[in-house]
Design an enzyme around this catalytic site. Structure first.
Site, mmCIF file in Angstrom:
data_model
loop_
_atom_site.group_PDB
_atom_site.id
_atom_site.type_symbol
_atom_site.label_atom_id
_atom_site.label_comp_id
_atom_site.label_asym_id
_atom_site.label_seq_id
_atom_site.Cartn_x
_atom_site.Cartn_y
_atom_site.Cartn_z
ATOM 1 N N LYS A 49 28.735 7.281 -27.664
ATOM 2 C CA LYS A 49 28.676 6.101 -28.517
ATOM 3 C C LYS A 49 29.188 4.864 -27.789
ATOM 4 O O LYS A 49 28.636 3.762 -27.931
ATOM 5 C CB LYS A 49 29.486 6.344 -29.797
ATOM 6 C CG LYS A 49 28.858 7.386 -30.721
ATOM 7 C CD LYS A 49 29.813 7.829 -31.812
ATOM 8 C CE LYS A 49 29.211 8.951 -32.640
ATOM 9 N NZ LYS A 49 30.149 9.516 -33.624
ATOM 10 N N GLN A 93 36.077 9.642 -35.941
ATOM 11 C CA GLN A 93 35.291 10.763 -35.435
ATOM 12 C C GLN A 93 35.691 12.068 -36.131
ATOM 13 O O GLN A 93 36.836 12.490 -36.081
ATOM 14 C CB GLN A 93 35.487 10.907 -33.921
ATOM 15 C CG GLN A 93 34.676 12.029 -33.289
ATOM 16 C CD GLN A 93 33.173 11.821 -33.449
ATOM 17 O OE1 GLN A 93 32.658 10.729 -33.210
ATOM 18 N NE2 GLN A 93 32.466 12.862 -33.841
ATOM 19 N N ASP A 116 30.138 3.882 -40.651
ATOM 20 C CA ASP A 116 29.667 5.259 -40.790
ATOM 21 C C ASP A 116 29.059 5.510 -42.158
ATOM 22 O O ASP A 116 28.374 6.514 -42.374
ATOM 23 C CB ASP A 116 30.830 6.227 -40.564
ATOM 24 C CG ASP A 116 30.608 7.137 -39.359
ATOM 25 O OD1 ASP A 116 29.466 7.184 -38.863
ATOM 26 O OD2 ASP A 116 31.561 7.798 -38.928
#
Length: 304
Positions: A49, A93, A116
């Site tokens: 990412k 994460q 997200d």
């Protein structure tokens, strides 16, 4: 049968984002990644990412905590990033250690920085078809795959296999919404669904996100089905140096002959997830600029 090239579609999105960010004259978008522990897969995902963000011109900041970090310390860092006006997006994460509740952690992130798309408020906006919220990156990536592959959804029967908060439920909501892609008749199935094959065989489009390797077999789909395989599963393969190979939730070799279009694993949905994360980050940056402008305008109108 046509294989849907997720790598190529994701690359086109990344190029579009890089071009847009490159035209920004002053500040650039900033995304913060928080990783807890040193799980090899998590380390690899975050590194990927960061590399994509760098290609686009988005600044990334990484915050790493030990796996035994207490909730208070982790939340204090999230609070600090929420207050930091330079940071546009925050990503936690997953997975997190068992002693840290994931839903509580996701909700600690400001909904305006929740790139997200896991915050309760953003999920609620998706239910209400309020486009001001952020959509979870994998379902958003599925929508782009369908859109750019010119797969028809209006009036079609879409079966979503899997009911997770991250993929299954938001994917079903996106496909049933009053928009295109969307306007479909959606059936949401899961591991407890009875007579599952009789339902999946009705699908014009099958979105498989159940988390079981090679779960969907040829007898579970009809001729001409479009298959979107979200699964990424490691299975043992002694012939490979790594000792494993990646397979999807769909038995690709068995199903491809019946499918009109199908995504491979790897190289299908996976690359789209990262691309849509960057898309959300740029959206968050733009929204921040608009809010700042409105605030300055309101302050300038205040009487002395």
């Amino acid at each position: 049968m046509r294989i849907i090239d997720g790598n190529a579609i994701a690359e086109s999105i990344i190029e579009e984002l890089a071009n847009e960010v490159g035209q920004l004259s002053d500040t650039k978008p900033v995304v913060a990644f928080i990783r807890v522990g040193d799980d090899p897969a998590s380390v690899s995902y975050v590194r990927k990412k960061q590399k994509i963000a760098d290609r686009i011109g988005i600044e990334s900041r990484l915050y790493v905590f030990p796996s035994n970090v207490c909730k208070e310390e982790l939340f204090a860092q999230i609070d600090e990033l929420n207050k930091d006006n330079e940071v546009n997006g925050i990503l936690i994460q997953a997975p997190l250690p068992e002693h840290i509740d994931e839903t509580e952690t996701f909700n600690r992130v400001s909904h305006n920085k929740d790139v997200d798309g896991f915050h309760t408020l953003n999920i609620g906006k998706l239910c209400q078809e309020d486009e001001s919220g952020f959509v979870a990156c994998t379902p958003a990536g599925i929508v782009e795959l369908i859109k750019r592959s010119e797969i028809e959804t209006q009036g079609k029967h879409i079966v979503v296999l899997g009911r997770s908060q991250i993929v299954g439920k938001p994917a079903a909501l996106l496909m049933v919404r009053k928009a295109l892609p969307g306007n479909a008749t959606v059936t949401l199935c899961h591991s407890r669904t009875q007579n599952l094959a009789s339902i999946t065989c009705q699908a014009d489009v099958l979105i498989a996100a159940i988390g079981r390797p090679n779960f969907v077999t040829a007898d579970m789909v009809k001729e001409g089905v479009c298959v979107i395989d979200v699964g990424i599963n490691r299975v043992k393969d002694v012939s490979r140096k790594s000792g494993y190979k990646l397979v999807g939730d769909v038995d690709f070799n068995a199903v491809e002959s019946k499918a009109s279009q199908i995504t491979p694993v790897p190289g299908g949905v996976g690359p789209m997830t990262v691309a849509m994360l960057m898309h959300n980050t740029l959206r968050a940056f733009k929204a921040t600029k608009i809010r700042s402008f409105i605030l300055m305008l309101l302050l300038s109108l205040r009487p002395n």
